[in-house]
Design an enzyme around this catalytic site. Structure first.
Site, short mmCIF file in Angstrom:
data_model
loop_
_atom_site.label_atom_id
_atom_site.label_comp_id
_atom_site.label_asym_id
_atom_site.label_seq_id
_atom_site.Cartn_x
_atom_site.Cartn_y
_atom_site.Cartn_z
N CYS A 57 0.83 -1.20 0.00
CA CYS A 57 0.00 0.00 0.00
C CYS A 57 0.87 1.25 0.00
CB CYS A 57 -0.91 0.00 1.22
SG CYS A 57 -2.01 1.43 1.30
N CYS A 61 0.31 5.06 6.83
CA CYS A 61 -0.32 4.86 8.14
C CYS A 61 0.72 4.24 9.09
CB CYS A 61 -1.53 3.96 8.03
SG CYS A 61 -2.75 4.52 6.81
N CYS A 64 0.49 0.52 10.29
CA CYS A 64 0.13 -0.54 9.35
C CYS A 64 1.33 -1.24 8.74
CB CYS A 64 -0.75 0.04 8.24
SG CYS A 64 -1.37 -1.25 7.12
N CYS A 101 -16.14 -10.10 5.55
CA CYS A 101 -15.51 -8.82 5.25
C CYS A 101 -14.28 -9.05 4.38
CB CYS A 101 -15.10 -8.12 6.54
SG CYS A 101 -16.44 -7.99 7.75
N CYS A 133 -19.21 -7.11 3.64
CA CYS A 133 -18.54 -5.85 3.97
C CYS A 133 -17.23 -5.79 3.21
CB CYS A 133 -18.30 -5.76 5.48
SG CYS A 133 -17.53 -4.20 6.01
N CYS A 193 -19.55 1.12 8.48
CA CYS A 193 -18.75 0.48 9.52
C CYS A 193 -17.57 1.42 9.79
CB CYS A 193 -18.26 -0.89 9.05
SG CYS A 193 -17.19 -1.74 10.24
N ARG A 265 -17.86 -3.69 17.75
CA ARG A 265 -17.06 -4.87 17.40
C ARG A 265 -15.71 -4.85 18.11
NH1 ARG A 265 -20.26 -6.96 13.44
NH2 ARG A 265 -21.44 -5.46 12.17
#
Length: 331
Positions: A57, A61, A64, A101, A133, A193, A265
């Protein structure tokens, strides 16, 4: 359930701060009381999260391990085959999941063959009778519409932290980019979400501000994931301390009081929690967990299915079925 408390979207920051700073026992009691008014406390939604495209990616972040710029041990994997994803969804359903998901390590969705394949995945999982999702990064309004037409139930796009702290952990996009995608999702008729991560080095005020933002949206997110930082070697936040369980309980309890109808969650961080610690989270209002065949939540550890089965049996919890509206056996 006896739904005595009305849904509010006009919480003041002072009210959220007061709730968050209640004594822990009082907060847990109040949250448990509200939870029982809106939900069956003996049922927990079991969700399966699958990384359909891993690593590489371009975002930065700081938490991450899938960011290409960090030197981690995560293996980059291309987008999975549609048939392979559908097979995973079938096995998830057989194991008791009612929500499937799919996550792709993209900054944003592009209109190309990969997105066409994701749409086919959504169609296939929807045909199985599961909630579907996705979390794919930023979307346009048209892309959100196409996902809804394919059968997407929900879209995950977390705020991560407060608006003030956001640029401390991410510089490749801004907080409003998050809000824009959420608006496109909502306009398309897809449920939202949206939650966040604690343990990023943020303050209690940042946590309060993030919860206030979620609870004062025109419509509350139907799903609110509360994540504890999963520290990944090679990322800038790898050496931060473990999030203490009482911090998770406080976040979950506050979220439950502010957003009583939402599915709260219990997400990343469960692998470092004991059964007793997770029980506190359920008592405070969490009513969903994530499972995975690979015993990973994307690229970080997650408890084994057998461990979750044992925990459910001990605590008297049951996964629920959306279609039959009855309790299922995890095995």
């Amino acid at each position: 359930m006896n739904q005595q408390n009305k849904i509010r979207n006009d919480w003041s920051i002072e009210e959220v701060r007061r709730i968050y700073h209640m004594s822990l026992l009082t907060l847990t009691y109040e949250a448990a009381h509200i939870h029982r008014q809106w939900h069956d406390p003996s049922t927990v939604q079991v969700c399966t999260l699958l990384s359909i495209k891993t690593g590489g990616c371009p975002e930065d972040c700081a938490y991450c391990g899938q960011a290409a710029r960090y030197h981690t041990n995560i293996k980059v994997k291309p987008l999975m085959d549609v048939g392979e994803v559908i097979a995973c969804a079938k096995r998830a359903k057989e194991s008791g999941s009612t929500r499937f998901c799919m996550a792709a390590a993209w900054r944003e969705v592009r209109n190309n063959r990969d997105f066409d394949n994701v749409l086919e995945m959504v169609k296939g999982v929807y045909a199985l009778g599961l909630e579907v999702c996705c979390t794919l990064g930023m979307l346009t309004a048209d892309q959100a519409k196409r996902l809804r037409e394919a059968g997407l139930s929900a879209y995950n796009h977390n705020l991560d932290s407060s608006e003030n702290y956001y640029q401390e952990i991410i510089s490749t996009r801004n907080f409003n980019d998050r809000l824009n995608t959420l608006e496109y999702v909502r306009r398309a008729g897809i449920s939202v979400c949206c939650g966040g991560i604690i343990g990023l080095g943020e303050s209690a005020e940042d946590r309060i501000a993030m919860l206030h933002k979620l609870a004062t949206m025109p419509s509350h997110p139907e799903s609110v994931p509360i994540n504890a930082l999963a520290r990944v070697s090679g990322t800038p936040l790898a050496d931060l301390p473990k999030v203490q369980i009482w911090e998770m309980v406080r976040m979950i309890g506050t979220a439950r009081i502010l957003m009583p109808k939402a599915m709260v969650r219990l997400s990343a961080g469960r692998s470092e929690m004991s059964t007793i610690e997770q029980a506190w989270c359920f008592l405070a209002g969490a009513n969903s967990i994530f499972t995975s065949e690979s015993e990973e939540l994307l690229v970080t550890p997650n408890p084994k299915l057998t461990e979750d089965r044992a925990m459910f049996e001990l605590l008297g919890l049951h996964p629920f079925s959306l279609k039959e509206n009855q309790k299922l056996d995890l095995g």
